[in-house]
Design a protein around this motif. Structure first.
Motif, PDB file in Angstrom:
ATOM      1  N   ALA A  43       0.823  -1.211   0.000  1.00  0.00           N
ATOM      2  CA  ALA A  43       0.000   0.000   0.000  1.00  0.00           C
ATOM      3  C   ALA A  43       0.855   1.259   0.000  1.00  0.00           C
ATOM      4  CB  ALA A  43      -0.927  -0.008   1.212  1.00  0.00           C
ATOM      5  N   ASP A  44       2.095   1.186   0.510  1.00  0.00           N
ATOM      6  CA  ASP A  44       2.991   2.339   0.461  1.00  0.00           C
ATOM      7  C   ASP A  44       3.275   2.729  -0.992  1.00  0.00           C
ATOM      8  OD1 ASP A  44       3.103   2.039   3.188  1.00  0.00           O
ATOM      9  OD2 ASP A  44       5.111   1.192   3.236  1.00  0.00           O
ATOM     10  N   VAL A  45       3.486   1.725  -1.837  1.00  0.00           N
ATOM     11  CA  VAL A  45       3.733   1.975  -3.254  1.00  0.00           C
ATOM     12  C   VAL A  45       2.491   2.576  -3.907  1.00  0.00           C
ATOM     13  CG1 VAL A  45       4.261   0.897  -5.473  1.00  0.00           C
ATOM     14  CG2 VAL A  45       5.463   0.156  -3.408  1.00  0.00           C
ATOM     15  N   MET A  46       1.331   2.019  -3.605  1.00  0.00           N
ATOM     16  CA  MET A  46       0.088   2.531  -4.181  1.00  0.00           C
ATOM     17  C   MET A  46      -0.161   3.970  -3.753  1.00  0.00           C
ATOM     18  SD  MET A  46      -2.287  -0.874  -3.663  1.00  0.00           S
ATOM     19  CE  MET A  46      -3.680  -0.193  -4.562  1.00  0.00           C
ATOM     20  N   PHE A  47       0.139   4.302  -2.498  1.00  0.00           N
ATOM     21  CA  PHE A  47      -0.046   5.665  -2.007  1.00  0.00           C
ATOM     22  C   PHE A  47       0.925   6.620  -2.698  1.00  0.00           C
ATOM     23  CE2 PHE A  47       0.597   8.947   1.401  1.00  0.00           C
ATOM     24  CZ  PHE A  47      -0.690   9.469   1.374  1.00  0.00           C
ATOM     25  N   ARG A  48       2.166   6.180  -2.867  1.00  0.00           N
ATOM     26  CA  ARG A  48       3.198   7.002  -3.500  1.00  0.00           C
ATOM     27  C   ARG A  48       2.897   7.269  -4.969  1.00  0.00           C
ATOM     28  NH1 ARG A  48       7.557   3.379  -4.364  1.00  0.00           N
ATOM     29  NH2 ARG A  48       6.980   3.526  -6.557  1.00  0.00           N
ATOM     30  N   THR A  49       2.189   6.355  -5.626  1.00  0.00           N
ATOM     31  CA  THR A  49       1.901   6.482  -7.049  1.00  0.00           C
ATOM     32  C   THR A  49       0.479   6.957  -7.341  1.00  0.00           C
ATOM     33  OG1 THR A  49       1.342   4.118  -7.119  1.00  0.00           O
ATOM     34  CG2 THR A  49       3.597   4.742  -7.709  1.00  0.00           C
ATOM     35  N   GLY A  50      -0.294   7.263  -6.294  1.00  0.00           N
ATOM     36  CA  GLY A  50      -1.644   7.783  -6.484  1.00  0.00           C
ATOM     37  C   GLY A  50      -2.688   6.742  -6.776  1.00  0.00           C
ATOM     38  N   GLN A  51      -2.435   5.476  -6.430  1.00  0.00           N
ATOM     39  CA  GLN A  51      -3.382   4.397  -6.723  1.00  0.00           C
ATOM     40  C   GLN A  51      -4.082   3.860  -5.486  1.00  0.00           C
ATOM     41  OE1 GLN A  51      -1.604   1.340  -9.342  1.00  0.00           O
ATOM     42  NE2 GLN A  51       0.060   2.775  -9.715  1.00  0.00           N
ATOM     43  N   TYR A  52      -3.813   4.466  -4.318  1.00  0.00           N
ATOM     44  CA  TYR A  52      -4.393   3.959  -3.077  1.00  0.00           C
ATOM     45  C   TYR A  52      -5.779   4.563  -2.858  1.00  0.00           C
ATOM     46  CZ  TYR A  52      -4.479   2.198   1.708  1.00  0.00           C
ATOM     47  OH  TYR A  52      -4.814   1.524   2.854  1.00  0.00           O
ATOM     48  N   LEU A  53      -6.525   3.990  -1.906  1.00  0.00           N
ATOM     49  CA  LEU A  53      -7.858   4.501  -1.580  1.00  0.00           C
ATOM     50  C   LEU A  53      -7.790   5.938  -1.116  1.00  0.00           C
ATOM     51  CD1 LEU A  53      -9.221   1.377   0.356  1.00  0.00           C
ATOM     52  CD2 LEU A  53      -9.695   2.012  -2.008  1.00  0.00           C
ATOM     53  N   ALA A  54      -6.786   6.264  -0.287  1.00  0.00           N
ATOM     54  CA  ALA A  54      -6.570   7.651   0.148  1.00  0.00           C
ATOM     55  C   ALA A  54      -5.555   8.299  -0.789  1.00  0.00           C
ATOM     56  CB  ALA A  54      -6.049   7.679   1.577  1.00  0.00           C
ATOM     57  N   GLN A  55      -5.776   9.574  -1.099  1.00  0.00           N
ATOM     58  CA  GLN A  55      -4.888  10.299  -1.999  1.00  0.00           C
ATOM     59  C   GLN A  55      -3.939  11.192  -1.205  1.00  0.00           C
ATOM     60  OE1 GLN A  55      -4.840   9.868  -5.529  1.00  0.00           O
ATOM     61  NE2 GLN A  55      -6.009   8.114  -4.773  1.00  0.00           N
ATOM     62  N   ALA A  56      -2.687  11.245  -1.652  1.00  0.00           N
ATOM     63  CA  ALA A  56      -1.675  12.052  -0.981  1.00  0.00           C
ATOM     64  C   ALA A  56      -1.937  13.542  -1.212  1.00  0.00           C
ATOM     65  CB  ALA A  56      -0.296  11.687  -1.497  1.00  0.00           C
ATOM     66  N   ILE A  57      -1.724  14.329  -0.166  1.00  0.00           N
ATOM     67  CA  ILE A  57      -1.747  15.782  -0.258  1.00  0.00           C
ATOM     68  C   ILE A  57      -0.297  16.238  -0.243  1.00  0.00           C
ATOM     69  CG2 ILE A  57      -2.518  17.923   0.829  1.00  0.00           C
ATOM     70  CD1 ILE A  57      -4.775  16.289   2.118  1.00  0.00           C
ATOM     71  N   LEU A  58       0.191  16.670  -1.387  1.00  0.00           N
ATOM     72  CA  LEU A  58       1.614  16.952  -1.558  1.00  0.00           C
ATOM     73  C   LEU A  58       2.025  18.278  -0.932  1.00  0.00           C
ATOM     74  CD1 LEU A  58       1.860  15.772  -5.266  1.00  0.00           C
ATOM     75  CD2 LEU A  58       2.499  14.492  -3.218  1.00  0.00           C
ATOM     76  N   PRO A  59       3.248  18.368  -0.381  1.00  0.00           N
ATOM     77  CA  PRO A  59       4.170  17.241  -0.127  1.00  0.00           C
ATOM     78  C   PRO A  59       3.614  16.339   0.963  1.00  0.00           C
ATOM     79  CG  PRO A  59       4.990  19.210   0.939  1.00  0.00           C
ATOM     80  CD  PRO A  59       3.786  19.636   0.155  1.00  0.00           C
ATOM     81  N   SER A  60       3.889  15.057   0.845  1.00  0.00           N
ATOM     82  CA  SER A  60       3.261  14.079   1.727  1.00  0.00           C
ATOM     83  C   SER A  60       4.295  13.187   2.390  1.00  0.00           C
ATOM     84  CB  SER A  60       2.293  13.206   0.918  1.00  0.00           C
ATOM     85  OG  SER A  60       1.700  12.202   1.724  1.00  0.00           O
ATOM     86  N   GLN A  61       3.993  12.797   3.616  1.00  0.00           N
ATOM     87  CA  GLN A  61       4.722  11.709   4.260  1.00  0.00           C
ATOM     88  C   GLN A  61       3.991  10.413   3.963  1.00  0.00           C
ATOM     89  OE1 GLN A  61       4.696  12.218   8.571  1.00  0.00           O
ATOM     90  NE2 GLN A  61       2.940  13.554   8.393  1.00  0.00           N
ATOM     91  N   LEU A  62       4.483   9.303   4.443  1.00  0.00           N
ATOM     92  CA  LEU A  62       3.845   8.020   4.179  1.00  0.00           C
ATOM     93  C   LEU A  62       4.269   7.006   5.231  1.00  0.00           C
ATOM     94  CD1 LEU A  62       5.532   6.145   1.172  1.00  0.00           C
ATOM     95  CD2 LEU A  62       6.630   7.992   2.430  1.00  0.00           C
ATOM     96  N   GLY A  63       3.638   5.831   5.166  1.00  0.00           N
ATOM     97  CA  GLY A  63       3.979   4.740   6.083  1.00  0.00           C
ATOM     98  C   GLY A  63       2.842   4.385   7.019  1.00  0.00           C
ATOM     99  N   PHE A  64       2.579   3.073   7.131  1.00  0.00           N
ATOM    100  CA  PHE A  64       1.473   2.562   7.935  1.00  0.00           C
ATOM    101  C   PHE A  64       1.914   1.942   9.259  1.00  0.00           C
ATOM    102  CE2 PHE A  64      -0.033   2.515   3.590  1.00  0.00           C
ATOM    103  CZ  PHE A  64      -1.372   2.848   3.669  1.00  0.00           C
ATOM    104  N   GLU A  65       3.159   1.448   9.332  1.00  0.00           N
ATOM    105  CA  GLU A  65       3.565   0.649  10.493  1.00  0.00           C
ATOM    106  C   GLU A  65       4.917   1.096  11.018  1.00  0.00           C
ATOM    107  OE1 GLU A  65       2.229  -3.767  10.324  1.00  0.00           O
ATOM    108  OE2 GLU A  65       2.987  -3.287   8.331  1.00  0.00           O
ATOM    109  N   ALA A  66       5.123   0.918  12.311  1.00  0.00           N
ATOM    110  CA  ALA A  66       6.418   1.194  12.929  1.00  0.00           C
ATOM    111  C   ALA A  66       6.426   0.657  14.345  1.00  0.00           C
ATOM    112  CB  ALA A  66       6.722   2.690  12.942  1.00  0.00           C
ATOM    113  N   THR A  67       7.634   0.499  14.862  1.00  0.00           N
ATOM    114  CA  THR A  67       7.869   0.242  16.278  1.00  0.00           C
ATOM    115  C   THR A  67       8.730   1.377  16.814  1.00  0.00           C
ATOM    116  OG1 THR A  67       7.750  -2.157  16.103  1.00  0.00           O
ATOM    117  CG2 THR A  67       8.987  -1.284  17.951  1.00  0.00           C
TER     118      THR A  67
END
Length: 328
Positions: A43-67
Motif C-alpha cells: 500500500a505504500d507503493v500505491m499511495f506514493r503512485t496515487g493508486q491507493y484509496l486515500a490520496q496524498a496531499i503533496l508534499p506528503s509523508q507516508l507509512g502505515f507501520e512502525a515500532t
C-alpha cells in the motif's frame, strides 16, 4: 532535528526524499514516538503512485507501520508513559500522519503495546499483515478448525500471516504462488500444500488436495482466477477478496454461486481497526499467538532508512518472501 521521508510528486521510488525537520510536538491525545523500525507495505507503493484509496496531499509523508519508544504524550493522552515500547496500528489519516521518520506523532488510539516475545523489527511487521489475515479469515471468512482454506499470493507478508493464523485455529491452509520457486519455503512456513498457478490447474489441484473443495478462500489477486476458486469451493463456502493484484477484470460466477450458496466478500483491514470490539478480539488473538510463538512475522530484508529508495525498489521487485523493514 529529525529525519523524515516525504515525496513532493507522485511517481517511482526516486520521488522519496529524506528531509530534516524539528522534532515534532504531540498535540491533544497524541503521542511522540522515537522510531526504531518501520514496516513496508504494498500500500505504500500505491499511495506514493496515487493508486491507493486515500490520496496524498503533496508534499506528503507516508507509512502505515512502525515500532518505537514513547518520548512523551500530549494533553489528555493517558494510555502510555515515556519509555513504553509501542507498535503503530494502521488506519490513521495518511494526510496528517505517517511512519517514515525518526520521530513521529501519532494519535494514541493508533498505538498498541508491543506483544511480548517480539523484536522491534518483528513488531514493526506485525499489525497490517495479521489484522488483515485475522479479519479476513476469522471475522469475514468464519474459518474453523479442520476446514480447508486457500491463500493466494502466499509468499507476501499477508499471505504468510494468513497461513499462521489458519494454523493457529487448526485449519488446513493451501498456498498458491505463481511458480514453484517458493514451494519449499511455503511448506516450511506451514502450508499443507502449494499450488504453482502458472504451472498447474488451480481448480483441479484444489479439489484434489482438499478431497472435494475448500470451505474458505483468502484471495489477494482477483481477476479471472476467481472462477476457478468458486468452482473449487464447497457448498456454503466463503470467498474473501482483500486485494486486486490482477490487472484484469474480476468476473462474478453467478451460476456457481447460486448452485453452491457461496458468499463473496470484499474485505479491508479497517473493518477491524474501526470497530473497537473487533479490534479487541484481534489484539487478543494476535498477542496470544505472538506470545505462544504461533504468530511470527517472516522478515525478508532490513534496509536502513537512508536507503528508502532502495527499499522501495526491492518492494516493487516482488522478489521478497515476507516483510521488508527499514531500521532507524
Amino acid at each position: 532535528m529529525s529525519r523524515i521521508v516525504r515525496f513532493h510528486q507522485l511517481g517511482g521510488p526516486e520521488v522519496l526524499k529524506i528531509e530534516e525537520r524539528p522534532v515534532p510536538e504531540p498535540g491533544p491525545r497524541e503521542v511522540l514516538v522515537k522510531v526504531s523500525a518501520i514496516g513496508l507495505n504494498r500500500a505504500d507503493v500505491m499511495f506514493r503512485t496515487g493508486q491507493y484509496l486515500a490520496q496524498a496531499i503533496l508534499p506528503s509523508q507516508l507509512g502505515f507501520e512502525a515500532t518505537g519508544t514513547v518520548v512523551c504524550s500530549g494533553q489528555n493522552a493517558t494510555r502510555f508513559t515515556a519509555g513504553d515500547v509501542v507498535n503503530v496500528l494502521p488506519g490513521f489519516d495518511l494526510g496528517r500522519y505517517g511512519t517514515y521518520a525518526e520521530h513521529i506523532v501519532m494519535p494514541e488510539e493508533f498505538l498498541l503495546p508491543q506483544p511480548a516475545g517480539l523484536s522491534n523489527v518483528e513488531g514493526s511487521a506485525l499489525w497490517m499483515a495479521y489484522l488483515t489475515a485475522f479479519g479476513g479469515l476469522i471475522e469475514a471468512g468464519r474459518l474453523l478448525a479442520d476446514q480447508w482454506v486457500v491463500v493466494s499470493a502466499a509468499s507476501s507478508s499477508v499471505g504468510l500471516a494468513a497461513i499462521q493464523v489458519a494454523r493457529q485455529v487448526g485449519a488446513r491452509p493451501i498456498a498458491t504462488t505463481s511458480s514453484s520457486d517458493k514451494r519449499e519455503a511455503l511448506l516450511e512456513a506451514g502450508a499443507v500444500d502449494v499450488i504453482a498457478t502458472r504451472e498447474e490447474s488451480l481448480k483441479e489441484r484444489l479439489l484434489d488436495i482438499s478431497g472435494g473443495g475448500v470451505q474458505c478462500a483468502f484471495d489477494a489477486v482477483g481477476g479471472p482466477a476467481v472462477t476457478d476458486l468458486a468452482d473449487a469451493m464447497r457448498p456454503g463456502g466463503t470467498l474473501v477478496i482483500h486485494g486486486a493484484l490482477s490487472p484484469e477484470g474480476t468476473p462474478f460466477p453467478l451460476k456457481v454461486a447460486l448452485k453452491k450458496s457461496l458468499t463473496f466478500r470484499g474485505f479491508v483491514y479497517t473493518e477491524v481497526t474501526q470497530n473497537p470490539i473487533t479490534l479487541a478480539r484481534a489484539q487478543d488473538f494476535i498477542s496470544a499467538g505472538a506470545r505462544a510463538g504461533f504468530l511470527r512475522p517472516q522478515i525478508d530484508k532490513v534496509f536502513p532508512l537512508s536507503d528508502v529508495v532502495g527499499a522501495h525498489r526491492y518492494l516493487e521487485s516482488n522478489r521478497q518472501f515476507g516483510k521488508i523493514v527499514m531500521s532507524v
